[in-house]
Scaffold this motif. Structure first.
Motif, PDB file in Angstrom:
ATOM      1  N   THR A 134      35.117  36.884  33.655  1.00 21.60           N
ATOM      2  CA  THR A 134      35.721  38.121  34.144  1.00 21.60           C
ATOM      3  C   THR A 134      37.243  38.006  34.062  1.00 21.60           C
ATOM      4  OG1 THR A 134      33.860  38.345  35.672  1.00 21.60           O
ATOM      5  CG2 THR A 134      35.772  39.756  36.049  1.00 21.60           C
ATOM      6  N   THR A 135      37.882  39.099  33.580  1.00 17.22           N
ATOM      7  CA  THR A 135      39.334  39.083  33.381  1.00 17.22           C
ATOM      8  C   THR A 135      40.015  39.947  34.432  1.00 17.22           C
ATOM      9  OG1 THR A 135      39.078  38.770  30.991  1.00 17.22           O
ATOM     10  CG2 THR A 135      41.202  39.606  31.764  1.00 17.22           C
ATOM     11  N   TYR A 136      41.082  39.381  35.034  1.00 11.66           N
ATOM     12  CA  TYR A 136      41.868  40.100  36.035  1.00 11.66           C
ATOM     13  C   TYR A 136      43.325  40.122  35.576  1.00 11.66           C
ATOM     14  CZ  TYR A 136      37.690  38.828  38.697  1.00 11.66           C
ATOM     15  OH  TYR A 136      36.387  38.639  39.108  1.00 11.66           O
ATOM     16  N   ASN A 137      43.859  41.331  35.381  1.00 11.83           N
ATOM     17  CA  ASN A 137      45.241  41.510  34.950  1.00 11.83           C
ATOM     18  C   ASN A 137      46.086  42.003  36.116  1.00 11.83           C
ATOM     19  OD1 ASN A 137      44.575  40.917  32.240  1.00 11.83           O
ATOM     20  ND2 ASN A 137      43.929  43.033  31.893  1.00 11.83           N
ATOM     21  N   THR A 194      36.875  43.713  32.753  1.00  5.48           N
ATOM     22  CA  THR A 194      38.328  43.499  32.754  1.00  5.48           C
ATOM     23  C   THR A 194      38.927  44.470  33.752  1.00  5.48           C
ATOM     24  OG1 THR A 194      38.368  42.794  30.443  1.00  5.48           O
ATOM     25  CG2 THR A 194      40.434  43.578  31.380  1.00  5.48           C
ATOM     26  N   TYR A 195      39.731  43.971  34.669  1.00  5.39           N
ATOM     27  CA  TYR A 195      40.255  44.772  35.771  1.00  5.39           C
ATOM     28  C   TYR A 195      41.766  44.580  35.846  1.00  5.39           C
ATOM     29  CZ  TYR A 195      35.295  44.496  36.680  1.00  5.39           C
ATOM     30  OH  TYR A 195      33.938  44.547  36.531  1.00  5.39           O
ATOM     31  N   THR A 196      42.467  45.712  35.974  1.00  4.69           N
ATOM     32  CA  THR A 196      43.926  45.681  35.929  1.00  4.69           C
ATOM     33  C   THR A 196      44.508  46.205  37.233  1.00  4.69           C
ATOM     34  OG1 THR A 196      43.910  45.997  33.533  1.00  4.69           O
ATOM     35  CG2 THR A 196      45.965  46.481  34.677  1.00  4.69           C
ATOM     36  N   PHE A 197      45.457  45.430  37.768  1.00  3.98           N
ATOM     37  CA  PHE A 197      46.143  45.798  39.001  1.00  3.98           C
ATOM     38  C   PHE A 197      47.647  45.700  38.766  1.00  3.98           C
ATOM     39  CE2 PHE A 197      42.153  43.650  39.897  1.00  3.98           C
ATOM     40  CZ  PHE A 197      41.494  44.561  40.722  1.00  3.98           C
ATOM     41  N   THR A 221      50.094  48.442  32.755  1.00  2.00           N
ATOM     42  CA  THR A 221      50.557  48.628  34.128  1.00  2.00           C
ATOM     43  C   THR A 221      49.414  49.100  35.017  1.00  2.00           C
ATOM     44  OG1 THR A 221      52.769  49.191  33.356  1.00  2.00           O
ATOM     45  CG2 THR A 221      52.205  49.825  35.618  1.00  2.00           C
ATOM     46  N   GLY A 222      49.264  48.433  36.154  1.00  2.00           N
ATOM     47  CA  GLY A 222      48.246  48.817  37.114  1.00  2.00           C
ATOM     48  C   GLY A 222      48.847  49.320  38.401  1.00  2.00           C
ATOM     49  N   SER A 223      47.990  49.701  39.324  1.00  2.00           N
ATOM     50  CA  SER A 223      48.440  50.220  40.612  1.00  2.00           C
ATOM     51  C   SER A 223      48.654  49.070  41.603  1.00  2.00           C
ATOM     52  CB  SER A 223      47.389  51.183  41.187  1.00  2.00           C
ATOM     53  OG  SER A 223      47.200  52.284  40.321  1.00  2.00           O
ATOM     54  N   PHE A 261      40.204  32.962  45.785  1.00  2.00           N
ATOM     55  CA  PHE A 261      39.943  33.694  44.547  1.00  2.00           C
ATOM     56  C   PHE A 261      38.788  33.023  43.809  1.00  2.00           C
ATOM     57  CE2 PHE A 261      44.187  34.910  45.610  1.00  2.00           C
ATOM     58  CZ  PHE A 261      44.386  36.180  45.054  1.00  2.00           C
ATOM     59  N   GLY A 262      37.889  33.824  43.273  1.00  2.00           N
ATOM     60  CA  GLY A 262      36.780  33.304  42.496  1.00  2.00           C
ATOM     61  C   GLY A 262      37.212  32.904  41.106  1.00  2.00           C
ATOM     62  N   PRO A 263      36.270  32.427  40.274  1.00  2.00           N
ATOM     63  CA  PRO A 263      36.608  32.030  38.902  1.00  2.00           C
ATOM     64  C   PRO A 263      36.910  33.250  38.042  1.00  2.00           C
ATOM     65  CG  PRO A 263      34.234  31.959  39.234  1.00  2.00           C
ATOM     66  CD  PRO A 263      34.832  32.259  40.576  1.00  2.00           C
ATOM     67  N   GLY A 264      37.634  33.015  36.980  1.00  2.00           N
ATOM     68  CA  GLY A 264      37.939  34.112  36.076  1.00  2.00           C
ATOM     69  C   GLY A 264      39.085  33.790  35.158  1.00  2.00           C
ATOM     70  N   ILE A 265      39.456  34.765  34.346  1.00  2.00           N
ATOM     71  CA  ILE A 265      40.642  34.682  33.490  1.00  2.00           C
ATOM     72  C   ILE A 265      41.714  35.513  34.176  1.00  2.00           C
ATOM     73  CG2 ILE A 265      41.599  35.183  31.206  1.00  2.00           C
ATOM     74  CD1 ILE A 265      38.680  35.026  30.143  1.00  2.00           C
ATOM     75  N   TYR A 266      42.757  34.852  34.628  1.00  2.00           N
ATOM     76  CA  TYR A 266      43.802  35.507  35.395  1.00  2.00           C
ATOM     77  C   TYR A 266      45.078  35.625  34.557  1.00  2.00           C
ATOM     78  CZ  TYR A 266      40.985  34.949  39.627  1.00  2.00           C
ATOM     79  OH  TYR A 266      39.987  35.038  40.570  1.00  2.00           O
TER      80      TYR A 266
END
Length: 581
Positions: free
Chosen positions: A301-304, A279-282, A239-241, A317-322
């Motif tokens: 780069t991973t975005y959660n 890896t970044y979580t929202f 869980t992210g903000s 949005f740029g490239p990444g693993i979404y």
């Protein structure tokens, strides 16, 4: 004084005798040669015919040659004197022919006395054309059913092939069949009260031309694989903000080491920057005006996102693993793009959309550049008038589609007037896999489907708008209904089409059929509204000449129907067993 002429006659006779003998020898030798040539010609005729029969049955030039030589040997012509070749027919350049040539030297017995040749080369040749019969492009194989029956203004154009029925053929006024031939096998001739049949009419029983072939067995065997395939799971993220990119006065902290800056107070224009490779979580994300999200990032780069991502305004949005745990929703009038090379793992949204809940709910313009990889647990909804691009572009082949069903059972759900473009998935390792219906239910819509070696659809294929089918095999564990709920052709990729596909083979299990509408109870149906259906089978390879393969199980007795114009182009084989209506 009496003159004695006996001596003169004797002298003349002595001079003439060799000439007489020479002429007689030539006559005898030439006559014998004519008899031999006539025998060779008869043998060549029979041998070429035998070779043509052998080739027609086996398509083997070795078998053809052996048959020709064997027939010649039975007629006392040695194998060394016989040649057999497959060549172009002198009668028709579009057909092949077997050419048998016999040539042998025969000794001469009298002419050598006069210093003539000691042998004479005698030759004969014959062609036997291998006529290619027109293939059947529409077959109704079950003699216990209603055969081929047209209705609703149907016009079937199959001028290069045969429409065949082992039962009746019914062509009422207002409908027509234009074919090279129309075969039937009922007790009465085809019913065409308004002369709606163009082409020869022949009473003949038609055997299944593809029964037991590798193409048919390979195609139908894949139905088992498709029926067993499972949908991808939703991504599991922490869980992210929650973050709202609205009209605030200043830049803000969004955690994770990322920064969010605004160009000016209350402009609603935001730029998010995250260090590449992390890896970044929202939590849930909402946008209002303009968002530029990690556009300088990398595909590693991973975005959660643990909440729903709701996009308004203009977003890049740029490239990444979404990883979107709760789906993506675009608001009306928004324009959103994702960079090429991205991977998308998307769960089901909690936002209601098109009578259900999906992984992607697009109500505006959403473009995901290709190549891209999609694992969507709950399908895609592209609502009326919206535009959705998934990996589509010239020369792009490396897309992957693994899409599960939304809450409605549709893997793809399209609204009226929408445009949906799906990029090709023909690169090594690429997949096109749907667990759920492909439901182009919106009239006036445009759907371009990826080219792929295999299109595995564990569900039904339903269309009410324009559909461009990319090349490949479509294995549908259900039914195919074109226009069953209304609709028809539309403008798609700059052309007005109904349903069109080149080098396509469609395999239907018939596990289910529509429960209502004009396609009710049918496995394959073309309903009123579509003016031109063109599905062209491959011309070579495993699936050559196979356009549509219906249920092969005796337990499935549902058939097919065409209530509008259909053009089965360039002689594809339309094979439907046990029946085509």
């Amino acid at each position: 004084m009496r003159t004695d002429r006996a001596g003169s006659v004797g002298v003349v006779f002595a001079f003439v005798l060799p000439l007489v003998i020479g002429v007689c020898s030539l006559v005898v030798e030439f006559g014998n040669a004519l008899l031999i040539k006539a025998r060779y010609q008869r043998v060549a005729d029979i041998a070429s015919f035998s070779g043509a029969l052998a080739y027609s049955g086996t398509s083997s030039t070795t078998t053809m040659t052996n048959a020709s030589v064997a027939v010649a040997a039975l007629n006392q012509v040695p194998a060394a004197a016989v040649s057999a070749n497959l060549t172009v027919s002198p009668a028709s350049s579009s057909n092949s022919a077997v050419l048998v040539a016999i040539s042998a030297a025969h000794p001469l017995f009298l002419t050598p006395v006069l210093n003539g040749p000691r042998s004479l080369q005698i030759a004969a040749s014959a062609y036997s054309q291998i006529a290619v019969s027109a293939s059947s492009c529409l077959l109704a194989l079950d003699s216990s059913k209603s055969g081929v029956t047209l209705s609703g203004g149907t016009s079937v154009t199959a001028t290069s092939c045969v429409v065949a029925s082992n039962s009746s053929v019914t062509v009422p006024c207002g409908t027509s069949i234009a074919a090279k031939a129309v075969d039937y096998y009922s007790s009465s001739a085809p019913s065409a009260p308004c002369s709606g049949i163009s082409g020869s009419i022949v009473k003949a029983y038609t055997t299944d031309p593809v029964a037991g072939t590798s193409g048919l067995t390979t195609a139908t065997a894949r139905l088992t694989t498709v029926a067993a395939q499972t949908a991808p799971s939703a991504p599991s993220v922490s869980t992210g903000s929650n973050v709202s990119f609205g009209y605030t006065a200043a830049s803000m902290s969004i955690g994770n080491g990322c920064t969010a800056t605004t160009s000016s107070a209350y402009s609603g224009k935001w730029t998010v920057t995250c260090p590449a490779g992390g890896t970044y979580t929202f939590g849930a994300i909402t946008t209002s005006a303009t968002l530029s999200f990690a556009t300088s990032g990398t595909a590693a780069t991973t975005y959660n996102f643990s909440g729903v991502v709701t996009l308004s305004g203009t977003n890049s949005f740029g490239p990444g693993i979404y990883n979107f745990a709760k789906g993506i929703v675009t608001s009306g009038g928004s324009v959103t793009t994702f960079a090429a090379g991205s991977t998308f793992n998307i769960g089901q949204s909690t936002t209601y959309c098109s009578n259900g809940y999906y992984s992607i709910c697009n109500t505006a313009t959403l473009t995901i550049s290709g190549p891209a990889s999609f694992k969507l647990s709950a399908g895609v909804a592209n609502t009326g008038g919206s535009s959705l691009t998934l990996g589509y572009g010239s020369g792009i082949t490396g897309n992957n589609f693994q899409i599960g069903p939304g809450s409605t059972g549709d893997a793809i759900n399209l609204g009226g007037g929408s445009t949906t473009l799906m990029g090709d998935a023909t690169a090594s390792g690429s997949l096109f896999r749907l667990n759920g219906n492909l439901n182009d239910a919106g009239g006036g819509s445009c759907l371009v489907i990826s080219a792929a070696d295999q299109h595995d659809i564990e569900g039904n294929f339903i269309a009410s708008g324009a559909v461009v089918m990319g090349a490949g095999v479509y294995t549908v564990d259900g039914y195919m209904a074109l226009g069953g709920a209304g609709g028809g052709g539309a403008t798609c990729n700059g052309a007005t089409v109904s349903v069109t596909g080149v080098d396509v083979t469609t395999v239907l299990s018939g596990k289910s059929t529509p429960s209502s509408g004009s396609c009710s109870g049918l496995v394959f149906c073309v309903a009123a509204g579509y003016s031109n259906i063109v599905m062209t089978a491959p011309t070579s390879g495993t699936y050559a000449k196979l356009a549509v393969i219906g249920p092969t199980s005796s337990a499935v007795t549902a058939g097919a129907s065409s209530s509008r114009a259909a053009a089965m182009g360039r002689s594809p084989a339309f094979s439907m067993s046990p029946t085509v209506h």
